[in-house]
Write a protein that holds these residues in place. Structure first.
Motif, short mmCIF file in Angstrom:
data_model
loop_
_atom_site.label_atom_id
_atom_site.label_comp_id
_atom_site.label_asym_id
_atom_site.label_seq_id
_atom_site.Cartn_x
_atom_site.Cartn_y
_atom_site.Cartn_z
N VAL A 12 6.09 12.50 0.76
CA VAL A 12 7.42 12.49 0.12
C VAL A 12 7.41 11.82 -1.19
O VAL A 12 6.42 11.16 -1.70
N PRO A 13 8.12 12.44 -1.84
CA PRO A 13 8.00 12.36 -3.62
C PRO A 13 9.32 11.06 -3.27
O PRO A 13 10.24 10.82 -3.17
N ALA B 211 12.86 7.90 3.07
CA ALA B 211 13.61 8.54 2.69
C ALA B 211 12.70 9.53 1.33
O ALA B 211 12.60 8.73 0.47
N ALA B 212 12.65 10.74 1.09
CA ALA B 212 12.20 11.37 0.70
C ALA B 212 13.51 11.49 -1.09
O ALA B 212 14.74 11.15 -0.49
N ASN B 213 12.78 11.36 -2.28
CA ASN B 213 13.25 11.14 -3.85
C ASN B 213 13.76 9.48 -3.26
O ASN B 213 15.00 8.99 -3.90
N THR B 214 13.37 8.60 -3.07
CA THR B 214 14.50 7.12 -2.43
C THR B 214 14.00 6.44 -4.39
O THR B 214 12.86 6.76 -4.88
N ASN C 205 0.89 -1.28 0.34
CA ASN C 205 0.21 -0.22 0.08
C ASN C 205 0.86 0.75 -0.16
O ASN C 205 1.98 1.18 0.61
N VAL C 206 0.23 2.15 0.14
CA VAL C 206 0.98 3.45 -0.48
C VAL C 206 1.64 4.39 1.20
O VAL C 206 2.43 5.05 0.78
N GLU D 96 1.91 10.39 -7.68
CA GLU D 96 2.34 11.76 -8.05
C GLU D 96 1.65 12.89 -7.96
O GLU D 96 2.55 13.85 -7.86
N ALA D 97 0.92 13.18 -7.04
CA ALA D 97 0.40 14.35 -6.23
C ALA D 97 1.78 14.47 -4.75
O ALA D 97 1.16 16.06 -4.48
N ALA D 98 2.69 13.63 -5.06
CA ALA D 98 3.23 13.88 -3.84
C ALA D 98 5.27 14.29 -4.40
O ALA D 98 5.38 14.53 -4.16
N LYS D 99 4.36 14.66 -5.88
CA LYS D 99 5.74 15.08 -6.72
C LYS D 99 6.45 14.13 -6.85
O LYS D 99 7.02 13.94 -7.13
N GLY D 100 5.32 12.51 -6.99
CA GLY D 100 6.42 11.55 -7.06
C GLY D 100 6.62 11.27 -8.67
O GLY D 100 5.77 11.74 -9.15
#
Length: 155
Positions: free
Chosen positions: A120-121, A87-90, A79-80, A138-142
């Protein structure tokens, strides 16, 4: 002994029935098929499995329980909400999730479901995404990258 030397046993072959050749032949008039009815008509045998118009057994059975899908695809699901601890950008793949201890077993290619939220993206590489999971990542800039189902290692 050769194949052309093989002959049937004595008495095993009978002459064919000559039907419709008069009463002296023993199979005259109705030819042994009786007077009336579906089984007495010309072209008379019904197809194999025919049950008089009732849904035949071979069409009834798959509608019952416990008939699994043939070639069913199984996924390792996550699940999301489980991705929010990263961590971000993982870069998220099946192998990275197993190394992180978030996923414990490899049950086939990775599929991301949309339960929960992620803030986190992340760059998620999976074989399948639900529409809700793709929208939340995608809403979290990922980013969501779709892999072929056969490309990841399955069990």
């Amino acid at each position: 002994m050769r194949l052309n030397d093989a002959t049937p046993q004595e008495g095993s072959k009978h002459r064919p029935r000559r039907v419709g050749r008069g009463i002296a032949a023993g199979q005259g008039a109705s030819c042994g098929f009786g007077m009336r009815g579906q089984k007495s008509r010309s072209g008379r045998p019904t197809r194999p499995g025919f049950e008089g118009g009732q849904i035949p057994l071979y069409r009834r059975l798959p509608k019952l329980k416990h008939f699994p899908l043939v070639n069913r695809s199984s996924y390792t699901i996550i699940n999301v909400d489980d991705l929010s601890s990263l961590a971000a950008n993982t870069e998220v793949t099946l192998t990275s999730l197993i190394k992180a201890g978030i996923v414990t077993a490899n049950n086939g290619p990775l599929k991301v479901l949309g339960d929960g939220d992620v803030s986190v993206p992340l760059t998620v590489r999976a074989a399948a995404f639900t529409a809700a999971a793709r929208a939340k990542i995608e809403a979290a800039k990922g980013t969501c990258e779709l892999l072929g189902a056969n490309s990841s290692t399955s069990k």
